[in-house]
Design an enzyme around this catalytic site. Sequence first.
Site, PDB file in Angstrom:
ATOM      1  CG  LEU A  53      -6.538  10.287  -1.315  1.00  0.00           C
ATOM      2  CD1 LEU A  53      -6.608  11.507  -1.767  1.00  0.00           C
ATOM      3  CD2 LEU A  53      -6.506   9.313  -2.269  1.00  0.00           C
ATOM      4  N   GLY A  57      -9.212  11.601   7.509  1.00  0.00           N
ATOM      5  CA  GLY A  57     -10.194  10.544   8.130  1.00  0.00           C
ATOM      6  C   GLY A  57     -10.996   9.620   6.712  1.00  0.00           C
ATOM      7  CG  ASN A  81     -14.747  11.924  -2.290  1.00  0.00           C
ATOM      8  OD1 ASN A  81     -14.706  11.433  -3.633  1.00  0.00           O
ATOM      9  ND2 ASN A  81     -15.172  12.040  -0.605  1.00  0.00           N
ATOM     10  NE  ARG A 130      -4.402   1.743   0.891  1.00  0.00           N
ATOM     11  CZ  ARG A 130      -5.786   1.811   0.559  1.00  0.00           C
ATOM     12  NH1 ARG A 130      -6.058   0.744   0.187  1.00  0.00           N
ATOM     13  NH2 ARG A 130      -6.199   2.512   0.141  1.00  0.00           N
ATOM     14  CG  ASP A 136     -10.109  14.683   6.890  1.00  0.00           C
ATOM     15  OD1 ASP A 136     -10.520  13.950   6.472  1.00  0.00           O
ATOM     16  OD2 ASP A 136     -10.387  15.960   8.091  1.00  0.00           O
ATOM     17  CG  HIS A 156     -20.116  11.067   1.061  1.00  0.00           C
ATOM     18  ND1 HIS A 156     -19.012   9.971   0.956  1.00  0.00           N
ATOM     19  CD2 HIS A 156     -20.837  10.416   2.000  1.00  0.00           C
ATOM     20  CE1 HIS A 156     -19.953   9.158   1.248  1.00  0.00           C
ATOM     21  NE2 HIS A 156     -20.917   9.312   2.274  1.00  0.00           N
ATOM     22  NE  ARG A 169      -8.123   0.381  -4.791  1.00  0.00           N
ATOM     23  CZ  ARG A 169      -8.272  -0.308  -4.479  1.00  0.00           C
ATOM     24  NH1 ARG A 169      -8.316  -0.959  -3.183  1.00  0.00           N
ATOM     25  NH2 ARG A 169      -8.141  -1.146  -5.501  1.00  0.00           N
ATOM     26  CG  ASP A 215     -16.372   9.783   2.567  1.00  0.00           C
ATOM     27  OD1 ASP A 215     -15.885  10.276   2.518  1.00  0.00           O
ATOM     28  OD2 ASP A 215     -17.123   8.459   2.717  1.00  0.00           O
TER      29      ASP A 215
HETATM   30  C1  GRF Z   1     -20.598   9.288  -6.758  1.00  0.00           C
HETATM   31  O1  GRF Z   1     -22.087   8.731  -6.010  1.00  0.00           O
HETATM   32  C2  GRF Z   1     -19.879   9.633  -6.012  1.00  0.00           C
HETATM   33  O2  GRF Z   1     -21.112  10.201  -5.036  1.00  0.00           O
HETATM   34  C3  GRF Z   1     -18.749   8.654  -5.010  1.00  0.00           C
HETATM   35  O3  GRF Z   1     -19.334   7.746  -5.697  1.00  0.00           O
HETATM   36  C4  GRF Z   1     -20.112   7.744  -7.564  1.00  0.00           C
HETATM   37  C5  GRF Z   1     -19.650   8.020  -8.694  1.00  0.00           C
HETATM   38  O4  GRF Z   1     -19.770   7.789  -9.580  1.00  0.00           O
HETATM   39  N1  GRF Z   1     -18.337   8.830  -4.801  1.00  0.00           N
HETATM   40  P1  GRF Z   1     -19.299   7.873 -10.877  1.00  0.00           P
HETATM   41  O5  GRF Z   1     -18.106   7.268 -11.299  1.00  0.00           O
HETATM   42  O6  GRF Z   1     -18.698   9.448 -10.883  1.00  0.00           O
HETATM   43  O7  GRF Z   1     -20.625   7.776 -11.718  1.00  0.00           O
END
Ligand code: GRF
Length: 212
Positions: free
Chosen positions: A92, A142, A106, A64, A140, A108, A90, A144
């Site tokens: 980071l 953690g 990111n 890793r 960061d 989420h 993944r 999310d």
């Molecule tokens: C999204 O829903 C994002 O929030 C999550 O993974 C999904 C990725 O979708 N982290 P895509 O590959 O952009 O269609």
Amino acid sequence: MDVVVLVSGRGSNLRAICSAIDAGTCHANIVGVVSDRKKAAALEFAEGRGIPTRVVSLRKGDDRNAWNDSLTAEVASLEPDLVVLAGFMRVLGAPLLERFPGRIINVHPALLPSFPGHSGPQDALDGGVRVSGCTVHIVDTGVDTGPILAQAAVPVLADDTVDTLHSRIQVQEHRLLPRVIHQIAIGAITLDPLTMSTPVADPTLSLSVPDI
Ligand code: GRF
């Protein structure tokens, strides 16, 4: 603003960013797309647009630390101002976070800090919430947990499955993520590592529950 997008899968968010760039509503330039999966559909899309792509695979049993170093080297070689995780599955490691402090965001599929991790839509359904959505945040160390920049809400319907809810959330992701990138590009959102706990976000960015 030069951006590198990290992906693992379908790449619908990457497409949304590209559409916003084409429409002139996102003043960014995608200088590279990096994936941990060779077969990610997002890579094919990027290649079709002439965007440089890189694959840094991590298989079971791989070292890793070595993977984190290779990922950091590949991303750094593209010299981005901002790194965007758009479906990168993944966590980071320190090398990339230290190379781009406060410069990695990111998207989420849940309203953080509720339902972090790999199964945000399923966890929202299991939790019985009536509103869910998406969050764009600074990455960061953690999972999310970084400072929240913007959110958009969607209703959770009685007959929702994980797929119907995730699709509704993704419609909002595709609006919100390019907007946040644009706001960073024009300086309306400041990503200063020294103020990472209190990022300056544009409150008008967060969207309320849309009519459906
Ligand atoms: C999204 O829903 C994002 O929030 C999550 O993974 C999904 C990725 O979708 N982290 P895509 O590959 O952009 O269609």
